[in-house]
Design a protein around this motif. Sequence first.
Motif, short mmCIF file in Angstrom:
data_model
loop_
_atom_site.label_atom_id
_atom_site.label_comp_id
_atom_site.label_asym_id
_atom_site.label_seq_id
_atom_site.Cartn_x
_atom_site.Cartn_y
_atom_site.Cartn_z
N GLY A 150 -30.78 -40.39 -36.77
CA GLY A 150 -30.48 -40.42 -35.35
C GLY A 150 -30.79 -39.13 -34.62
O GLY A 150 -30.75 -39.10 -33.39
N ILE A 151 -31.13 -38.05 -35.36
CA ILE A 151 -31.38 -36.77 -34.69
C ILE A 151 -32.79 -36.24 -34.96
O ILE A 151 -33.13 -35.15 -34.49
N VAL A 152 -33.60 -36.98 -35.72
CA VAL A 152 -34.98 -36.55 -35.98
C VAL A 152 -35.95 -37.47 -35.27
O VAL A 152 -35.61 -38.61 -34.94
N GLU A 153 -37.14 -36.99 -35.03
CA GLU A 153 -38.17 -37.79 -34.37
C GLU A 153 -39.13 -38.41 -35.37
O GLU A 153 -39.89 -39.30 -35.01
N ASP A 154 -39.09 -37.95 -36.61
CA ASP A 154 -40.05 -38.38 -37.62
C ASP A 154 -39.29 -38.78 -38.88
O ASP A 154 -38.47 -38.00 -39.39
N ASP A 155 -39.57 -39.97 -39.42
CA ASP A 155 -38.90 -40.40 -40.64
C ASP A 155 -39.23 -39.53 -41.84
O ASP A 155 -38.45 -39.47 -42.80
N VAL A 156 -40.37 -38.87 -41.81
CA VAL A 156 -40.69 -37.95 -42.90
C VAL A 156 -39.68 -36.82 -42.93
O VAL A 156 -39.12 -36.47 -43.97
N ASP A 157 -39.41 -36.24 -41.76
CA ASP A 157 -38.37 -35.21 -41.66
C ASP A 157 -37.01 -35.78 -42.05
O ASP A 157 -36.22 -35.15 -42.75
N GLY A 158 -36.73 -37.00 -41.59
CA GLY A 158 -35.45 -37.63 -41.88
C GLY A 158 -35.23 -37.79 -43.36
O GLY A 158 -34.13 -37.49 -43.87
N TYR A 159 -36.26 -38.24 -44.07
CA TYR A 159 -36.13 -38.44 -45.52
C TYR A 159 -35.90 -37.12 -46.25
O TYR A 159 -34.99 -36.99 -47.07
N TRP A 160 -36.72 -36.13 -45.95
CA TRP A 160 -36.63 -34.88 -46.69
C TRP A 160 -35.36 -34.10 -46.37
O TRP A 160 -34.74 -33.49 -47.25
N ILE A 161 -34.94 -34.11 -45.10
CA ILE A 161 -33.69 -33.43 -44.75
C ILE A 161 -32.51 -34.10 -45.46
O ILE A 161 -31.65 -33.44 -46.04
N THR A 162 -32.49 -35.43 -45.41
CA THR A 162 -31.39 -36.17 -46.04
C THR A 162 -31.30 -35.88 -47.53
O THR A 162 -30.24 -35.54 -48.05
N THR A 163 -32.42 -36.00 -48.23
CA THR A 163 -32.39 -35.88 -49.68
C THR A 163 -32.20 -34.43 -50.14
O THR A 163 -31.52 -34.17 -51.13
N LYS A 164 -32.80 -33.48 -49.43
CA LYS A 164 -32.60 -32.08 -49.79
C LYS A 164 -31.16 -31.65 -49.51
O LYS A 164 -30.56 -30.88 -50.28
N PHE A 165 -30.61 -32.12 -48.39
CA PHE A 165 -29.22 -31.80 -48.10
C PHE A 165 -28.30 -32.43 -49.14
O PHE A 165 -27.36 -31.79 -49.63
N TYR A 166 -28.58 -33.67 -49.49
CA TYR A 166 -27.77 -34.37 -50.49
C TYR A 166 -27.81 -33.63 -51.83
O TYR A 166 -26.78 -33.46 -52.49
N THR A 167 -28.98 -33.17 -52.22
CA THR A 167 -29.12 -32.41 -53.47
C THR A 167 -28.34 -31.12 -53.41
O THR A 167 -27.64 -30.73 -54.37
N LEU A 168 -28.43 -30.42 -52.27
CA LEU A 168 -27.68 -29.18 -52.08
C LEU A 168 -26.18 -29.44 -52.13
O LEU A 168 -25.43 -28.77 -52.85
N PHE A 169 -25.74 -30.44 -51.40
CA PHE A 169 -24.32 -30.73 -51.28
C PHE A 169 -23.73 -31.25 -52.59
O PHE A 169 -22.55 -31.06 -52.87
N SER A 170 -24.56 -31.90 -53.40
CA SER A 170 -24.08 -32.44 -54.67
C SER A 170 -23.59 -31.35 -55.61
O SER A 170 -22.82 -31.61 -56.53
#
Length: 313
Positions: A150-170
């Motif tokens: 909901g805050i990105v303009e590109d799904d490529v950014d959306g995917y990488w931000i989500t998964t990298k953040f998830y990995t960090l937060f895990s």
Amino acid sequence: MQFIKSMMAAHDERNFRTYYYEKFGIGGVDEKKSLEILLKEQPLNIGKLRQFCLRFQVPAMYRIHLWKVILGITPANPKSTEFVMSQRRQQYENLHHALMVMRRINSNTPPGEVYTKMYLLQTGMLSFEDHDLKNPENKALVSMGTSVSGIVEDDVDGYWITTKFYTLFSKCKESLQKLPEKTIQYLKKEDTDQRLVNHLNKHDVWGCLPLVDWYRRCFSNVLPDTSFERVWDKVIGGSCSILIYVAVSIFLTFKRPLLSMNSRDDMVNYLLKIPGDSGDVLVIQAIELWQKHGGHMIQTKSDSPVFVDRSPS
């Protein structure tokens, strides 16, 4: 709601003015200039950028770029950014195409689910049967992806931000089970008359609230999409302790209506449906509490976010 309006009026006017400037991508003048200077360094100093996230308000216009750099999606050397992002895009397209061929997603699949299944495929954890999204961890990843989309303009950014953040937060996963206890501890310190704490204890509300789930998803799809990113700024900066204060802020913000309820189910259902117009109040108060207890002063020596307890005993 009247209780939210009264609470907003009680807050420091400067904090709200600064926040709403940031909402429109302006940010504080000094903060914006300081960040621009940091972003011009070659190579970028990730440690300084993480400290900026902890100590200052991130201007909205730079947030996605800042997240991508700190999370390692784009390289510290700006000269390599174009090549690296072309590889990221190619990997995204390959994973997406594979899932389409496997009929695990289609054009109507929500972004959060798409990101999650792509991640599971990428990490070799996609099951043969389509039951992946029933796992609590994967549900949290779906929730994170939904909010990020909901805050990105590109799904490529959306995917990488989500998964990298998830990995960090895990990396904080082992600490999550301890947070409900810490939430109660900090709420007792902030609820000066103890009326709210006693009321919640009396009706045994704690055991019915999905506090661990709130923490597991890092408040994505709990807070409104216009507010959760300020919490993520602090986590990406290196401090997960902000999450405790978000939960405490939720209870304090809704203290008055909660005290008027005498049913545990009513209180739980109320807290599960946080009004969209209260997100700004919650986050501002949470950050103030976090700063009050020294969360912004944390010095991290690794890329992993950490929980710290700096409150007085």
